[in-house]
Design a protein around this motif. Structure first.
Motif, PDB file in Angstrom:
ATOM      1  N   LEU A   1     -55.253 -47.126  65.601  1.00  0.00           N
ATOM      2  CA  LEU A   1     -56.420 -47.998  65.495  1.00  0.00           C
ATOM      3  C   LEU A   1     -57.724 -47.204  65.457  1.00  0.00           C
ATOM      4  O   LEU A   1     -58.771 -47.728  65.050  1.00  0.00           O
ATOM      5  N   LEU A   2     -57.650 -45.927  65.866  1.00  0.00           N
ATOM      6  CA  LEU A   2     -58.841 -45.067  65.856  1.00  0.00           C
ATOM      7  C   LEU A   2     -59.020 -44.331  64.536  1.00  0.00           C
ATOM      8  O   LEU A   2     -59.918 -43.493  64.413  1.00  0.00           O
ATOM      9  N   LEU A   3     -58.176 -44.637  63.563  1.00  0.00           N
ATOM     10  CA  LEU A   3     -58.275 -43.953  62.266  1.00  0.00           C
ATOM     11  C   LEU A   3     -59.672 -44.002  61.648  1.00  0.00           C
ATOM     12  O   LEU A   3     -60.110 -43.006  61.059  1.00  0.00           O
ATOM     13  N   PRO A   4     -60.401 -45.115  61.741  1.00  0.00           N
ATOM     14  CA  PRO A   4     -61.752 -45.123  61.153  1.00  0.00           C
ATOM     15  C   PRO A   4     -62.673 -44.046  61.723  1.00  0.00           C
ATOM     16  O   PRO A   4     -63.601 -43.606  61.035  1.00  0.00           O
ATOM     17  N   LEU A   5     -62.428 -43.595  62.963  1.00  0.00           N
ATOM     18  CA  LEU A   5     -63.267 -42.559  63.563  1.00  0.00           C
ATOM     19  C   LEU A   5     -62.908 -41.167  63.077  1.00  0.00           C
ATOM     20  O   LEU A   5     -63.655 -40.211  63.302  1.00  0.00           O
ATOM     21  N   SER A   6     -61.746 -41.032  62.428  1.00  0.00           N
ATOM     22  CA  SER A   6     -61.272 -39.714  62.012  1.00  0.00           C
ATOM     23  C   SER A   6     -61.651 -39.363  60.582  1.00  0.00           C
ATOM     24  O   SER A   6     -61.386 -38.249  60.123  1.00  0.00           O
ATOM     25  N   ASN A   7     -62.234 -40.291  59.848  1.00  0.00           N
ATOM     26  CA  ASN A   7     -62.624 -40.093  58.433  1.00  0.00           C
ATOM     27  C   ASN A   7     -61.429 -39.960  57.505  1.00  0.00           C
ATOM     28  O   ASN A   7     -61.567 -39.503  56.368  1.00  0.00           O
ATOM     29  N   ILE A   8     -60.228 -40.340  57.972  1.00  0.00           N
ATOM     30  CA  ILE A   8     -59.044 -40.272  57.126  1.00  0.00           C
ATOM     31  C   ILE A   8     -58.882 -41.598  56.393  1.00  0.00           C
ATOM     32  O   ILE A   8     -58.833 -42.655  57.020  1.00  0.00           O
ATOM     33  N   SER A   9     -58.819 -41.531  55.082  1.00  0.00           N
ATOM     34  CA  SER A   9     -58.584 -42.727  54.280  1.00  0.00           C
ATOM     35  C   SER A   9     -57.087 -42.851  54.033  1.00  0.00           C
ATOM     36  O   SER A   9     -56.482 -41.979  53.409  1.00  0.00           O
ATOM     37  N   VAL A  10     -56.507 -43.918  54.547  1.00  0.00           N
ATOM     38  CA  VAL A  10     -55.054 -44.059  54.452  1.00  0.00           C
ATOM     39  C   VAL A  10     -54.706 -45.379  53.784  1.00  0.00           C
ATOM     40  O   VAL A  10     -55.457 -46.345  53.831  1.00  0.00           O
ATOM     41  N   SER A  11     -53.529 -45.391  53.179  1.00  0.00           N
ATOM     42  CA  SER A  11     -53.000 -46.598  52.570  1.00  0.00           C
ATOM     43  C   SER A  11     -52.014 -47.248  53.537  1.00  0.00           C
ATOM     44  O   SER A  11     -51.595 -46.638  54.531  1.00  0.00           O
ATOM     45  N   PHE A  12     -51.622 -48.463  53.235  1.00  0.00           N
ATOM     46  CA  PHE A  12     -50.633 -49.150  54.064  1.00  0.00           C
ATOM     47  C   PHE A  12     -49.312 -48.392  54.054  1.00  0.00           C
ATOM     48  O   PHE A  12     -48.647 -48.255  55.088  1.00  0.00           O
ATOM     49  N   LEU A  13     -48.937 -47.846  52.883  1.00  0.00           N
ATOM     50  CA  LEU A  13     -47.693 -47.083  52.777  1.00  0.00           C
ATOM     51  C   LEU A  13     -47.747 -45.833  53.652  1.00  0.00           C
ATOM     52  O   LEU A  13     -46.748 -45.457  54.278  1.00  0.00           O
ATOM     53  N   ALA A  14     -48.915 -45.189  53.699  1.00  0.00           N
ATOM     54  CA  ALA A  14     -49.058 -43.990  54.527  1.00  0.00           C
ATOM     55  C   ALA A  14     -48.892 -44.326  56.001  1.00  0.00           C
ATOM     56  O   ALA A  14     -48.262 -43.577  56.757  1.00  0.00           O
ATOM     57  N   ILE A  15     -49.428 -45.462  56.439  1.00  0.00           N
ATOM     58  CA  ILE A  15     -49.294 -45.863  57.841  1.00  0.00           C
ATOM     59  C   ILE A  15     -47.835 -46.158  58.173  1.00  0.00           C
ATOM     60  O   ILE A  15     -47.317 -45.731  59.215  1.00  0.00           O
ATOM     61  N   VAL A  16     -47.154 -46.886  57.283  1.00  0.00           N
ATOM     62  CA  VAL A  16     -45.738 -47.201  57.511  1.00  0.00           C
ATOM     63  C   VAL A  16     -44.917 -45.914  57.552  1.00  0.00           C
ATOM     64  O   VAL A  16     -44.038 -45.746  58.420  1.00  0.00           O
ATOM     65  N   SER A  17     -45.193 -44.990  56.641  1.00  0.00           N
ATOM     66  CA  SER A  17     -44.456 -43.715  56.613  1.00  0.00           C
ATOM     67  C   SER A  17     -44.719 -42.908  57.874  1.00  0.00           C
ATOM     68  O   SER A  17     -43.802 -42.278  58.425  1.00  0.00           O
ATOM     69  N   THR A  18     -45.956 -42.944  58.354  1.00  0.00           N
ATOM     70  CA  THR A  18     -46.302 -42.215  59.568  1.00  0.00           C
ATOM     71  C   THR A  18     -45.584 -42.797  60.780  1.00  0.00           C
ATOM     72  O   THR A  18     -45.075 -42.058  61.630  1.00  0.00           O
ATOM     73  N   LEU A  19     -45.523 -44.109  60.862  1.00  0.00           N
ATOM     74  CA  LEU A  19     -44.829 -44.748  61.980  1.00  0.00           C
ATOM     75  C   LEU A  19     -43.334 -44.458  61.936  1.00  0.00           C
ATOM     76  O   LEU A  19     -42.689 -44.286  62.984  1.00  0.00           O
ATOM     77  N   ALA A  20     -42.773 -44.397  60.733  1.00  0.00           N
ATOM     78  CA  ALA A  20     -41.363 -44.019  60.603  1.00  0.00           C
ATOM     79  C   ALA A  20     -41.153 -42.593  61.100  1.00  0.00           C
ATOM     80  O   ALA A  20     -40.140 -42.282  61.753  1.00  0.00           O
ATOM     81  N   MET A  21     -42.114 -41.722  60.808  1.00  0.00           N
ATOM     82  CA  MET A  21     -42.038 -40.344  61.280  1.00  0.00           C
ATOM     83  C   MET A  21     -42.161 -40.290  62.797  1.00  0.00           C
ATOM     84  O   MET A  21     -41.493 -39.484  63.466  1.00  0.00           O
ATOM     85  N   VAL A  22     -43.004 -41.145  63.366  1.00  0.00           N
ATOM     86  CA  VAL A  22     -43.152 -41.218  64.819  1.00  0.00           C
ATOM     87  C   VAL A  22     -41.823 -41.582  65.473  1.00  0.00           C
ATOM     88  O   VAL A  22     -41.462 -41.041  66.524  1.00  0.00           O
ATOM     89  N   VAL A  23     -41.075 -42.488  64.850  1.00  0.00           N
ATOM     90  CA  VAL A  23     -39.767 -42.871  65.377  1.00  0.00           C
ATOM     91  C   VAL A  23     -38.841 -41.655  65.414  1.00  0.00           C
ATOM     92  O   VAL A  23     -38.147 -41.408  66.416  1.00  0.00           O
ATOM     93  N   LEU A  24     -38.829 -40.875  64.353  1.00  0.00           N
ATOM     94  CA  LEU A  24     -37.964 -39.700  64.288  1.00  0.00           C
ATOM     95  C   LEU A  24     -38.376 -38.646  65.315  1.00  0.00           C
ATOM     96  O   LEU A  24     -37.529 -38.096  66.035  1.00  0.00           O
ATOM     97  N   VAL A  25     -39.686 -38.374  65.391  1.00  0.00           N
ATOM     98  CA  VAL A  25     -40.182 -37.391  66.354  1.00  0.00           C
ATOM     99  C   VAL A  25     -39.956 -37.886  67.779  1.00  0.00           C
ATOM    100  O   VAL A  25     -39.536 -37.115  68.657  1.00  0.00           O
ATOM    101  N   GLY A  26     -40.221 -39.170  68.016  1.00  0.00           N
ATOM    102  CA  GLY A  26     -40.046 -39.723  69.349  1.00  0.00           C
ATOM    103  C   GLY A  26     -38.607 -39.646  69.821  1.00  0.00           C
ATOM    104  O   GLY A  26     -38.333 -39.341  70.991  1.00  0.00           O
ATOM    105  N   PHE A  27     -37.668 -39.912  68.927  1.00  0.00           N
ATOM    106  CA  PHE A  27     -36.254 -39.842  69.285  1.00  0.00           C
ATOM    107  C   PHE A  27     -35.875 -38.409  69.661  1.00  0.00           C
ATOM    108  O   PHE A  27     -35.153 -38.184  70.642  1.00  0.00           O
ATOM    109  N   GLY A  28     -36.351 -37.443  68.876  1.00  0.00           N
ATOM    110  CA  GLY A  28     -36.043 -36.042  69.167  1.00  0.00           C
ATOM    111  C   GLY A  28     -36.651 -35.570  70.477  1.00  0.00           C
ATOM    112  O   GLY A  28     -35.989 -34.909  71.284  1.00  0.00           O
TER     113      GLY A  28
END
Length: 269
Positions: free
Chosen positions: A127-154
């Motif tokens: 939710l703090l993405l607007p403060l980081s100056n990163i422009s992201v798409s919905f697909l990028a957010i979904v892909s990032t969350l999928a990556m979080v699942v993989l990293v979190g499991f490990g």
């Protein structure tokens, strides 16, 4: 999969989530500290830091954001898997081991619960993405969350394997701080491998968390070419991240099948 594995795993995962909801103050420690760290360090370095292949408009707050996201996942693993030691003291672990369920269900349930907590707290941080100056798409957010699942499991698997053998929370924190914090610092979260000394570069290449951070960075940035010149390929990062997650799960299952000190011998394969 066998119901004797799935149902007990989901029950244990549900308990982990309910325990978290009853202790909302944990959010402050797990999310608050990394957010403060990201904002203070990122603002302090500001535009004085440059990622070699990044556009000139990229500041340190933007570079540091994916690394902070992984730090939140790491903190979640530390704070959540410590409950294994508490469950042993309270007798809950003995009751679970005496139940007619496979030992792997204990591991899988715990890891699913911790991964779910990682995902929840990652959403809060995004939710703090607007403060980081990163422009992201919905697909990028979904892909990032999928990556979080993989990293979190490990990370949860690694925390579980260590906590299972520990007898005190103090010893667990000491080991985790000695192991996980240096792993994170030498993962490309704070600085890119290309700018490090040769010996540091080699350590970073052997660090599995390096590929977790790189994959998270690439998914968040949308795999833009200008960000990828100094990073391994996304396929290689995902492969290492997947193998790390599977490896920590297997190690945790093998650890559970050995009787820890103070627990009864019960053979539940």
């Amino acid at each position: 999969m066998n119901r004797t594995l799935i149902l007990p795993s989901l029950t244990i995962a549900q308990r982990e989530l309910l325990r978290f909801l009853r202790q909302p103050s944990r959010v402050v420690g797990i999310v608050g500290s990394p957010v403060l760290f990201w904002f203070v360090i990122g603002s302090g370095l500001g535009e004085s830091f440059r990622f070699p292949s990044a556009p000139p408009t990229m500041d340190y707050l933007e570079y540091f954001f994916p690394g902070t996201l992984v730090l939140i996942v790491l903190f979640t693993a530390i704070f959540s898997t410590i409950s294994i030691i508490e469950d042993r003291r309270e007798g809950f672990l003995q009751a679970v081991l005496a139940a007619p369920i496979p030992r792997s269900a204990i591991v899988l349930g715990k890891l699913i619960g911790v991964t779910g907590l990682s995902l929840l707290q990652a959403v809060l941080f995004l939710l703090l993405l607007p403060l980081s100056n990163i422009s992201v798409s919905f697909l990028a957010i979904v892909s990032t969350l999928a990556m979080v699942v993989l990293v979190g499991f490990g990370m949860a698997g690694l925390g579980f394997a260590i906590a299972w053998r520990m007898e005190s929370t103090q010893g667990f924190h000491a080991i985790m701080n000695l192991l996980l914090i240096p792993m994170w610092m030498l993962s490309g979260a704070l600085f890119p491998p290309s700018g490090a000394a040769t010996w540091v570069w080699w350590i970073m290449q052997m660090n599995p968390l390096t590929y977790n951070v790189a994959a998270t960075r690439m998914t968040l940035y949308g795999l833009a070419d200008e960000y990828m010149k100094d990073l391994p390929s996304i396929e290689f990062c995902l492969l290492i991240s997947f193998l790390f997650a599977v490896g920590t799960f297997v190690v945790s299952v093998l650890a559970v099948r050995k009787r820890p000190q103070g627990l009864p011998i019960i053979d539940r394969r």
